[in-house]
Design an enzyme around this catalytic site. Structure first.
Site, PDB file in Angstrom:
ATOM      1  N   HIS A 280     -10.138   1.459   2.178  1.00  0.00           N
ATOM      2  CA  HIS A 280      -9.592   2.739   2.662  1.00  0.00           C
ATOM      3  C   HIS A 280     -10.703   3.679   3.107  1.00  0.00           C
ATOM      4  CE1 HIS A 280      -5.285   2.639   2.233  1.00  0.00           C
ATOM      5  NE2 HIS A 280      -5.323   2.277   0.960  1.00  0.00           N
TER       6      HIS A 280
ATOM      7  N   CYS B 118       0.851  -1.185   0.000  1.00  0.00           N
ATOM      8  CA  CYS B 118       0.000   0.000   0.000  1.00  0.00           C
ATOM      9  C   CYS B 118       0.884   1.231   0.000  1.00  0.00           C
ATOM     10  CB  CYS B 118      -0.886  -0.020   1.243  1.00  0.00           C
ATOM     11  SG  CYS B 118      -1.955   1.415   1.395  1.00  0.00           S
TER      12      CYS B 118
ATOM     13  N   HIS C   3      -9.350  -3.144  -2.188  1.00  0.00           N
ATOM     14  CA  HIS C   3      -8.343  -2.483  -1.346  1.00  0.00           C
ATOM     15  C   HIS C   3      -8.716  -1.008  -1.144  1.00  0.00           C
ATOM     16  CE1 HIS C   3      -3.964  -1.819  -0.139  1.00  0.00           C
ATOM     17  NE2 HIS C   3      -4.372  -0.582  -0.375  1.00  0.00           N
ATOM     18  N   GLU C   4      -9.117  -0.345  -2.238  1.00  0.00           N
ATOM     19  CA  GLU C   4      -9.442   1.093  -2.156  1.00  0.00           C
ATOM     20  C   GLU C   4     -10.725   1.335  -1.376  1.00  0.00           C
ATOM     21  OE1 GLU C   4      -7.100   2.977  -2.762  1.00  0.00           O
ATOM     22  OE2 GLU C   4      -5.970   1.437  -3.831  1.00  0.00           O
TER      23      GLU C   4
END
Lengths: 183, 164
Positions: B141, B95, B137-138
């Site tokens: 966030h 990341c 993954h985003e």
């Protein structure tokens, strides 16, 4: 005073609390555990720690402080000072990461033949695990290596050598890049 | 062009929930533009608004920079929601907000995601493989979840004996 680092390696019969007892002593003596790797191999627990020493204490004193725990847990213990270069967090990247899997009927020499071959190309092992699996009358050897392959290494040549080795030692071998990405 | 500094852990925004985008106004469009510019200037293939200090539910992804697998090219999604997940894939992730570390993360192989584009039009896409991993993954966030929260195994774990 500049930071000083040591590496501690230890191994002993596995049981709950080994890490906690070592970490307690290190904490109380003002040491700082930085990078570490610990694993259980069958009934044995093995430890490698990079430790930053406190300003006023040396390796000998840390060793002394660990004596009691060492005896209580039956650990073999080794402490070694690290050079500045060895303790650097950013190690020189040696190339692209590849995973090498080797497996086949257990026989002497698998590790030797494989590692000799890759060493001859300057391929560096960064992680390695081997396991004997399967039933006792038909043991299978599994060996997984993470390696760094220098840019100058010609991969087809390595693949071709591995194919030859595969036939010679009668094992299965695959070499493939480690898929990874930063998101 | 505005390349913005990518925040790194322990910046608190990286562990916070981002706010839903209510209106796509000039400010949101600017954030979208900055996300594009910052991603293009980075070694990554995707980015979420909180990583550039904007706690709004907006992400960008463009895996064509790295892979030739099936993908949708550059995707900007506002208020993305994963509607459906399928399959499982373990992949070694890193990341931009957590330097120098990668770990094996288990995610869905295929996802159906809904959201809006920068013009407010509804978007629905089915993504798979590498792109699907990047999108998951985003979206993590936006909820303050880092890949470190989802490490599925040490690399050696695969070969550890299991007692059945």
């Amino acid at each position: 005073m500049a930071d000083r680092f040591i590496i501690i390696t230890a191994a002993g019969p596995d049981r709950p609390g080994i890490v906690a007892r070592i970490a307690r002593v290190l904490y109380q003596t003002g040491c700082n555990i930085e990078d570490s790797s610990m694993t259980r191999l069958r009934g044995e627990f093995a430890i490698m720690l990079i430790v930053r020493l406190p300003a006023k204490k040396g390796l000998t004193e840390i060793k002394q402080s660990l004596k009691k725990v060492q005896r209580a847990l039956g650990l073999s213990l080794l402490l070694r000072p690290l050079s500045k270069q060895e303790a650097r967090r950013e190690q020189r990247p040696l190339g692209r990461s590849f995973l090498l899997s080797v497996y086949g009927s257990d026989k002497p020499g698998i590790v030797y033949h494989v590692t000799r071959l890759i060493a001859s190309y300057g391929i560096n092992i960064t992680d390695m695990n081997t396991r004997v699996i399967g039933p006792p009358d038909n043991p299978i050897y599994v060996m997984i290596l993470e390696t760094q392959v220098p840019a100058k290494v010609k991969l087809p040549a390595v693949h071709s050598e591995l194919r030859k080795l595969k036939r010679k030692v009668n094992v299965d071998i695959t070499l493939h890049p480690v898929e990874s990405a930063r998101f | 062009m505005a390349v913005v500094k990518i925040l790194q852990y322990p910046h608190p925004l990286l562990k916070s929930h981002s706010r839903p985008v209510k209106a796509i106004d000039q400010r949101m469009k600017l954030i979208g533009k900055n996300l594009i510019d910052t991603m293009l200037a980075s070694p990554g293939v995707a980015l979420a608004a909180p990583q550039i200090g904007e706690p709004h539910r907006m992400i960008i992804c463009d895996v064509s920079r790295k892979m030739k697998e099936n993908h949708h090219g550059r995707i900007i999604l506002i208020n993305p929601v994963i509607r459906h997940k399928e399959g499982k894939r373990i992949f070694r992730e890193g990341c931009l907000s957590v330097p120098d570390y990668t770990g094996n993360v288990s995610r869905a192989e295929r996802v159906c995601i809904e959201g809006q584009d920068l013009k407010g039009r509804p978007v629905s896409l089915i993504s798979e493989g590498f792109e699907a991993l990047a999108l998951q993954h985003e979206i993590d966030h936006l909820d303050g979840i880092l890949f470190l929260d989802r490490i599925s195994s040490l690399s050696t774990d695969l070969f550890r004996r299991k007692v059945y």
